[in-house]
Design an enzyme around this catalytic site. Sequence first.
Site, PDB file in Angstrom:
ATOM      1  N   ASP A   1       0.851  -1.187   0.000  1.00 22.59           N
ATOM      2  CA  ASP A   1       0.000   0.000   0.000  1.00 22.59           C
ATOM      3  C   ASP A   1       0.893   1.246   0.000  1.00 22.59           C
ATOM      4  O   ASP A   1       2.110   1.148   0.169  1.00 22.59           O
ATOM      5  CB  ASP A   1      -0.894  -0.038   1.251  1.00 22.59           C
TER       6      ASP A   1
ATOM      7  N   ASP B   1      -9.063   4.026  -2.055  1.00 20.45           N
ATOM      8  CA  ASP B   1      -9.898   4.517  -0.955  1.00 20.45           C
ATOM      9  C   ASP B   1     -11.229   5.062  -1.464  1.00 20.45           C
ATOM     10  O   ASP B   1     -11.432   6.289  -1.559  1.00 20.45           O
ATOM     11  CB  ASP B   1      -9.143   5.595  -0.178  1.00 20.45           C
TER      12      ASP B   1
ATOM     13  N   GLU C   1       2.630   4.854  -4.202  1.00 21.80           N
ATOM     14  CA  GLU C   1       2.617   5.721  -5.393  1.00 21.80           C
ATOM     15  C   GLU C   1       3.960   6.437  -5.648  1.00 21.80           C
ATOM     16  O   GLU C   1       4.217   6.716  -6.838  1.00 21.80           O
ATOM     17  CB  GLU C   1       1.485   6.756  -5.264  1.00 21.80           C
TER      18      GLU C   1
END
Length: 872
Positions: free
Chosen positions: A471, A547, A474
């Site tokens: 997670d 999300d 990015e």
Amino acid sequence: MKSYFTDGGASLELCERDSQDRLSLQIRATQNGTIRVSIDELQLVKPRYQVSDVLVGELRYEPLRVEWKKEDCVCLTWGLGQYQLLAFFSPFKLEISCAGEEIVTLNPGNKLCFETLQDPASRSSSNSSEGDENCCGLWKETFRQFEDIKANGPSSVGLDLSLHGFNHTYGVPEHADTLLLKDTSVSEAYRLYNLDVFGYEINSRLGLYGSVPLLLAHKPERTAGVFWLNSSETLVDVKYNTEQNEDEDEPPGKKSRISPRTDVRWISESGTIDCFILLGPTPAQVFSQYAQLTGKCRCRLYNGCARNRPLLSYQALPPLFSLGNHQCRWNYEDEADVKAVDAGFDLHGIPYDVIWLDIEHTDGKRYFTWDSKRFPNPAELQHHLMKKKRKLVVISDPHIKMDPDWSIYCEAKKGGHFVKNREGFDFEGTCWPGESCYLDFSSSKTRLWYARQFSLSKYEGSTESLFVWNDMNEPSVFNGPEQTMPKDALHHGGWEHRELHNLYGFYQHMATFEGLLTRSGGTERPFILTRSFFAGSQRLGAIWTGDNVATWEYLKISIPMLLSLSLTGIQFCGADVGGFVQDPDPELLVRWYQAGALQPFFRAHSAKMTKRREPWLFGEEVTSAIRSAVQDRYCLLPYWYTLFHQAHTAALPPIRPLWVEFPKDTSTFAVENQYMIGGALLVCPVTDPGVTEVKVLLPGSNELWYDTNTSEVHKGARSLDVPVTLTTVLVFQRGGTVVPRRTACGSCTADLQHYTITLTVALDIKGKADGFLYLDDGHSFNYRDQMQFCLRRFSMQAGRLVNSCANDKGLFVSDDKVETVVILGLKSVKRKPKLKSGAKRTSVMFEFDKKRGVLTLSGLELEICKDWEIII
């Protein structure tokens, strides 16, 4: 324009008229129907960044032939000669056509952009303040409090294309937007820049967590694709036009024919131009052409022989358990909480396979550790789950807490494994642990070091049943520009972060994959979920859409988001069931479970600030509806697993827009609320509250569709108003298909082998049907390395259902048996059905419902791995 020809293609020299910058153009044609156009600087100040590790395996190119040459252009062809490429010299333009039909033009408006790198030492030192200001603006940008210094000045590249005859385009994920790409001429472009976007806006072209720079164009006669291999920030503009086709044979005054055209402009902040034109012409061929670029090639012993043969694989074949039901929350509090949730699924008869732990399971957000109070016995917890054949997944983010007393931080710092800032020191940013450094996964040395952390000896408390969730990759930097890493941070090799930003999560995913692969000695298939991704991530595991919010709008938008991902190779994908933030009402939760059970990756997830939402907390009506949806998912897993085998070997997406199966039916081209699971099942999830009726499009004028709830048959090329209740899941089986299901599901995927198989045979208008079933051990690479797989074909024709081997290389012997065959669409049964196995014929038990046209054959106990035939 100078030109050179070799067996590998054509090289041409371009000269920019105003700046006199000289560029090198390469044109190459692959053997599978793809044109590669690459442009780089000819006289380099320093090498420009070129994406690596995405294209895997050496591409094979066709020799180009000069068909004719004129002063201002040259005509090239290759292979059998059906394709032609016209290269115009001044202005530069490339036209690609097939059998005289123009497909795509590159640089039709002469808008080629290529800003060459500058030597900082030779920067112009203008005496005027205006000159200093202009120079500074080109070499340095400010965003809020952040300053971005470009080491070699502005370096953007761009190219425009015209796709002739097309007015439907798709792809370039990830965006919370419609399946059909919108005209951006009066709105923002589609942005490809991986960012951590909490509760992202919907109906937006802004960038999200991952990027795949692949655009698909479709018209009834052809599907084509454009793959722009660049990992820096990229903008994609789409403009739909009509163009007049002048016909010299038409009499004067007659109107010329109008045909559509889509103009696409790509512009990237840095790197080179490396553009692949996928010529199709079918959707399946475009999927294959793209997969052959970004898939992977492994060598293995072929059928026990000593000679190596290549095996192409595209989407990773997931372990069977990962196609089951996943239960996740930020965060389950402790070991007792995990065990209670696990027991709750058993108590309420809802199958599931995996429970997940978010960041709170660690010791102070130090990954590869456990909170000693909450999770004092992690190995025992995993063994508790293993006894029930279930797994545990834990999170592992790319940021490393700056703690000089923590061995992993110290090892990484000493080994030079962190990204640097522009001054050359370890880059520091904030994320969940507070002050953190970020691993430089672009370095193969760092990836190897990170992979070793997953070994059972290094990762204390881990077992072979522990899998991983990447997670925040990015990467997310809470105090960074746009909550990510500054573009002038430095990676291995001296490359600025701007060059490879969109690859960061891909590289962490790769390192984690290698870690789990090494942990098993290369024998077991890894399972890793990642939030950030790029082209090629399909080789490594699953992704999810991040999300999302617990509203009906986010449930609705999840479908086109997942279809866009599937079209661009990211086929093991899903959305958080129930929405990550906010609290779903019971109806929304039921509808989301029903939708999620019909998507490739199926995980319920929620944030810690939301109310608990395990399926049994909303009353029996809700629990029963969710139980039914999940059980149906498990019973259908033989079909899902077969579809992933097809994705793995042929790049066919398990879920696909209607137009992929009905490419000539224009009524399907913009449909995004329903889709196909494989070629057999059409599904239409209910995504609106309080509805009692749903309109479903049944495509194909020669198709028959069978309602799986009622067995009622409907003709295609029509819309159908279907009544629905809270428990209704709209699934239609296409005539001409065979779908395998388990007769029951048990508590997890490991229980499926205890239950027999039912074949549902849906006849088409000619009384025919066809389908496949793929089987292996569900977890290892033996299917690849030892040919331990079984592929069976079920074919119905002229009143005979035949089970035969579809790949005689497979050596896997399954104990599975077919107990029941249900045949839909029979008008009559004129004789007792008989079973033919070898030379023996025997009668079978049957029941025929003439009103519904359904014949049920039961009590068969037919071995799946043996040939047999049922005569109706």
